[in-house]
Design a protein around this motif. Structure first.
Motif, mmCIF file in Angstrom:
data_model
loop_
_atom_site.group_PDB
_atom_site.id
_atom_site.type_symbol
_atom_site.label_atom_id
_atom_site.label_comp_id
_atom_site.label_asym_id
_atom_site.label_seq_id
_atom_site.Cartn_x
_atom_site.Cartn_y
_atom_site.Cartn_z
ATOM 1 N N PHE A 1 0.782 -1.246 0.000
ATOM 2 C CA PHE A 1 0.000 0.000 0.000
ATOM 3 C C PHE A 1 0.809 1.290 0.000
ATOM 4 C CE2 PHE A 1 -3.050 -2.912 2.361
ATOM 5 C CZ PHE A 1 -3.777 -3.204 1.217
ATOM 6 N N LEU A 2 2.137 1.245 0.005
ATOM 7 C CA LEU A 2 2.918 2.482 -0.023
ATOM 8 C C LEU A 2 3.623 2.587 -1.370
ATOM 9 C CD1 LEU A 2 3.653 4.958 1.677
ATOM 10 C CD2 LEU A 2 5.722 3.743 2.400
ATOM 11 N N PHE A 3 3.379 3.714 -2.071
ATOM 12 C CA PHE A 3 3.922 3.899 -3.419
ATOM 13 C C PHE A 3 4.713 5.198 -3.497
ATOM 14 C CE2 PHE A 3 -0.226 1.770 -3.721
ATOM 15 C CZ PHE A 3 0.193 0.523 -4.196
ATOM 16 N N GLY A 4 5.609 5.253 -4.467
ATOM 17 C CA GLY A 4 6.413 6.447 -4.656
ATOM 18 C C GLY A 4 5.554 7.655 -4.995
ATOM 19 N N PRO A 5 6.013 8.865 -4.635
ATOM 20 C CA PRO A 5 5.203 10.071 -4.866
ATOM 21 C C PRO A 5 5.156 10.462 -6.328
ATOM 22 C CG PRO A 5 7.354 10.681 -4.032
ATOM 23 C CD PRO A 5 7.302 9.186 -3.998
ATOM 24 N N CYS B 1 11.404 7.543 -0.716
ATOM 25 C CA CYS B 1 10.175 7.906 -0.018
ATOM 26 C C CYS B 1 9.399 6.680 0.424
ATOM 27 C CB CYS B 1 9.297 8.775 -0.929
ATOM 28 S SG CYS B 1 9.972 10.418 -1.235
ATOM 29 N N VAL B 2 9.606 5.558 -0.215
ATOM 30 C CA VAL B 2 8.936 4.321 0.158
ATOM 31 C C VAL B 2 9.788 3.501 1.117
ATOM 32 C CG1 VAL B 2 7.860 2.201 -0.716
ATOM 33 C CG2 VAL B 2 7.766 4.300 -2.075
ATOM 34 N N VAL C 1 -2.571 6.955 -1.108
ATOM 35 C CA VAL C 1 -4.005 6.957 -0.822
ATOM 36 C C VAL C 1 -4.796 6.928 -2.116
ATOM 37 C CG1 VAL C 1 -5.890 8.325 0.151
ATOM 38 C CG2 VAL C 1 -3.728 8.099 1.402
ATOM 39 N N ARG C 2 -4.360 7.729 -3.076
ATOM 40 C CA ARG C 2 -5.071 7.765 -4.365
ATOM 41 C C ARG C 2 -5.012 6.403 -5.054
ATOM 42 N NH1 ARG C 2 -3.985 8.036 -9.638
ATOM 43 N NH2 ARG C 2 -5.353 9.253 -11.002
#
Length: 705
Positions: free
Chosen positions: A262-266, A417-418, A551-552
């Motif tokens: 659930f965590l992805f790069g910006p 960031c991840v 989140v998106r």
């Protein structure tokens, strides 16, 4: 007199309230999955038979062997997930010789022998009870992991299970054709280009073929519905188990699974994606799903107190044909441990075994083919720059080095960031298990930077490394000096707000400046905090930048999409099934259906449903993924979709029969290539030279005498 076996440890544990409550989320997920499958058209018979075979024919033998060969896991969840994985490995390795011998049901012999041996041999009976489990998964952890699996079910339901068969993801007919090939032939070849060898990882198709033979379930039901979900669920549990093992607590395992999925790069410039490669390829790439599942217990064995060589060898052998990305990543991780720690012994033995399996895979399984993968530094960023700057092939091949280097640096920042938490590992980074994970992650990132592929398949290396980078990041956060929770929350919020602000349009007309500026600002803030020694604060800030996009993405994956485009004509499956039932597996089919669609004057030759639905080899159907096509695609000069078929004489002879049939060209196709059937649309001209055997509103099938 026969003595009754002692009371099972699992039975004793199951009497505890904690374990009973811990089993509730798993039971609810299983019930929900069953309800979804029934709602989406799977028959009750197929669902029951699949569950019975998976439990008795795969999970149970695998669980017994796992316990006997490794001593079992620390928790019941670990035992079950690892046992299911080991059962899959045994199933595939049993099916291959059974299929080669022409008796695919002989694949049942090894699991049956295992069950009989463990029931009849006194020394093996204790493995039915299992070891004295040292811990239970907390109830809240069980609910969290069940939530991840439930999310995968909802996503799959919306984008595959409820989607019409004719509108499913473009590669699904390709996978279906490969399952049909694995059901009927050995050695395998490309079913949609007659005579071309298969230089591809195909063991997951052998698994589905074995399941289809044993259960009688249609391959299309297994591929489009049933098979990949248990693999994905077991992978979620194993990632959490490895995270718990290295993080020292179940919270670390849950966090590792959460970061993995659930965590992805910006994305700080709208539409410009520096991918951190999500795990949402569960059904779109069953080879990746199967490889990820088999790889997890390999890592689990290597980070344990001692290597269990037989279990490791079986899993590595199954990995040779499961997915090409995993053995190179594992070898890189093992070599990093050996070089940094200057250790030999078990680590050197594991590296030698991995190297041997890698050579075997490349020479035997892949036939020394590369499937288009080649050394091409900055290929990933070159494709991204083409999107940003509006540059197309062949001009894309001559892009200067500077923007590619800048984009690569930005990409690495996005990955930080991840997984920036890995920077907090400190001295823990020198521990052998952590070095293994970091080596796997570094190799995955390096492959994305240094390798290229016509359809960007180098990104699978990053996806394969994602769980292990996530585990290392979580362990780094736990090892970093403590920072007040309020400060961490504040920095995450600051990062998230900053990411939202810089998404506003109007930075610059210069694409390079427009992309680089927001990332450089974020990197400067992170560097300032890092110089002050606030490692965890840096991680919090960087994570904040990733939050809005994550989140998106999580929301988009379970939100209704536009109505899918129908890619396969109505009646195609009916025609393919009729041909399968009225022909021999060795019969050759010719078709004039080659193009999934037309991209201007170019044929998109990802057309595979004739071979997929009929389970028959086709003289020429689609050639986009053939080794003979991918090897001729020039990176950033010619798209693989623009590469014509390698044998133009064969294609001309094939198509002439459908465009202007004569007795001579029909006879030539039958005698030269062994064609017995013609599969086409509505073509009355063929009736003069071949016998019409089947016709519906969209498809016709003719037989050559």
């Amino acid at each position: 007199m026969t003595l009754a076996p002692p009371e099972s440890t699992l039975v004793r544990l199951s009497m505890s309230p904690g374990l009973r409550l811990g089993g509730v989320p798993a039971a609810l997920v299983c019930a929900g999955a069953a309800g979804v499958f029934l709602w989406c058209g799977v028959s009750g018979r197929d669902l029951a038979v699949f569950a019975a075979y998976l439990g008795i024919g795969v999970l149970l033998p695998g669980l017994l062997l796992w316990r006997a060969l490794t001593g079992g896991g620390r928790s019941l969840a670990e035992d079950l997930a690892a046992g299911l994985t080991f059962g899959y490995a045994v199933e595939v390795l049993a099916y291959i010789p059974a299929r080669a011998a022409g008796f695919p049901l002989l694949a049942l012999v090894p699991p049956a022998a295992v069950l009989c041996a463990f029931a009849g041999v006194p020394g093996l009976r204790r493995h039915w009870r299992g070891p004295e489990l040292r811990e239970r998964m907390p109830v809240w952890c069980a609910w969290a992991l069940a939530g991840i699996v439930a999310y995968l079910i909802v996503w799959s339901t919306m984008f595959l299970y409820r989607v019409p068969l004719a509108a499913a993801y473009v590669d699904m007919p390709y996978h279906l054709a490969m399952v049909g090939e694995a059901r009927h032939h050995f050695p395998l070849a490309l079913p949609f280009v007659l005579g071309e060898g298969l230089s591809y990882h195909w063991f997951v198709y052998a698994e589905m073929a074995a399941t289809s033979w044993v259960t009688g379930i249609e391959p299309v039901t297994l591929l489009y519905r049933l098979s990949t979900l248990p693999m994905a669920a077991a992978t979620v549990v194993l990632v959490a188990v490895i995270g718990r093992r290295l993080g020292g607590r179940w919270g670390a395992g849950v966090a590792a699974a959460g970061v993995t999925y659930f965590l992805f790069g910006p994305v700080l410039v709208d539409g410009v994606v520096f991918t951190s490669r999500s795990m949402f390829t569960v059904w779109a790439s069953p080879t990746q799903t199967f490889g990820a599942l088999l790889f997890a217990p390999v890592v689990l064995l290597l980070i344990g107190p001692r290597v269990r060589w037989v279990a490791l060898g079986v899993l590595l052998l199954a990995l040779t044909g499961a997915k090409a990305t995993y053995l190179p990543l594992l070898l890189a991780g093992l070599l990093l441990v050996i070089v940094v720690r200057r250790v030999r012994g078990a680590w050197l033995g594991a590296a030698a075994l991995t190297l041997g399996c890698l050579v075997f895979a490349q020479v035997v399984v892949f036939g020394q083919g590369a499937q288009g993968t080649e050394f091409s530094p900055f290929a990933t960023m070159r494709a991204l720059w083409g999107t940003v700057a509006g540059i197309e092939m062949p001009e894309l091949a001559s892009v200067p080095l500077l923007p590619l280097v800048v984009l690569t640096c930005v990409h690495l920042f996005c990955l930080a960031c991840v997984w920036g938490g890995a920077a907090g590992l400190g001295r823990r980074a020198l521990e052998a298990p952590m070095l293994l994970l970091l080596g796997i992650g570094a190799a995955g990132i390096g492959a994305v930077v240094l390798l290229g592929h016509p359809s960007h398949s180098q990104l699978y290396f990053l996806e394969a490394a994602r769980p292990y980078l996530s585990i290392a990041a979580v362990c780094g956060v736990l090892a970093a000096p403590r920072v007040p929770k309020a400060l961490v929350a504040g920095l995450v919020t600051v990062g998230a707000v900053a990411a939202l602000v810089v998404l506003a349009p109007g930075w610059s007309d210069d694409p390079l400046r427009r992309i680089a500026l927001p990332y450089l600002v974020a990197a400067a803030g992170a560097l300032l905090l890092w110089r002050r020694g606030y490692a965890l604060a840096v991680v919090a800030l960087l994570t904040g930048y990733a939050v809005p996009w994550s989140v998106r993405e999580v929301a988009v994956h379970v939100m209704p999409d536009e109505p899918p485009e129908l890619l396969i004509p109505g009646g195609a499956r009916e025609a393919g099934r009729w041909l399968r039932e009225h022909s021999s597996p060795d019969d050759v089919v010719a078709t004039d259906l080659h193009c999934r669609s037309w991209l201007g004057p170019v044929c998109d030759s990802r057309h595979f449903w004739v071979s997929g639905f009929s389970e028959r080899r086709v003289l020429v159907e689609g050639w986009a993924y053939a080794e003979s096509t991918l090897s001729r695609a020039r990176p950033f000069v010619t798209s693989y979709l623009e590469v014509p078929f390698a044998d133009q004489a064969r294609l001309a002879a094939n198509d002439a029969v459908f465009r202007a049939p004569t007795a001579e060209n029909v006879r030539h196709l039958a005698q030269q290539y062994g064609v017995k059937w013609l599969f086409t649309g509505i073509n009355p001209k063929l009736g003069k030279f071949a016998r019409l055997r089947f016709q519906n509103t969209t498809s016709s099938i003719y037989k050559l005498s």
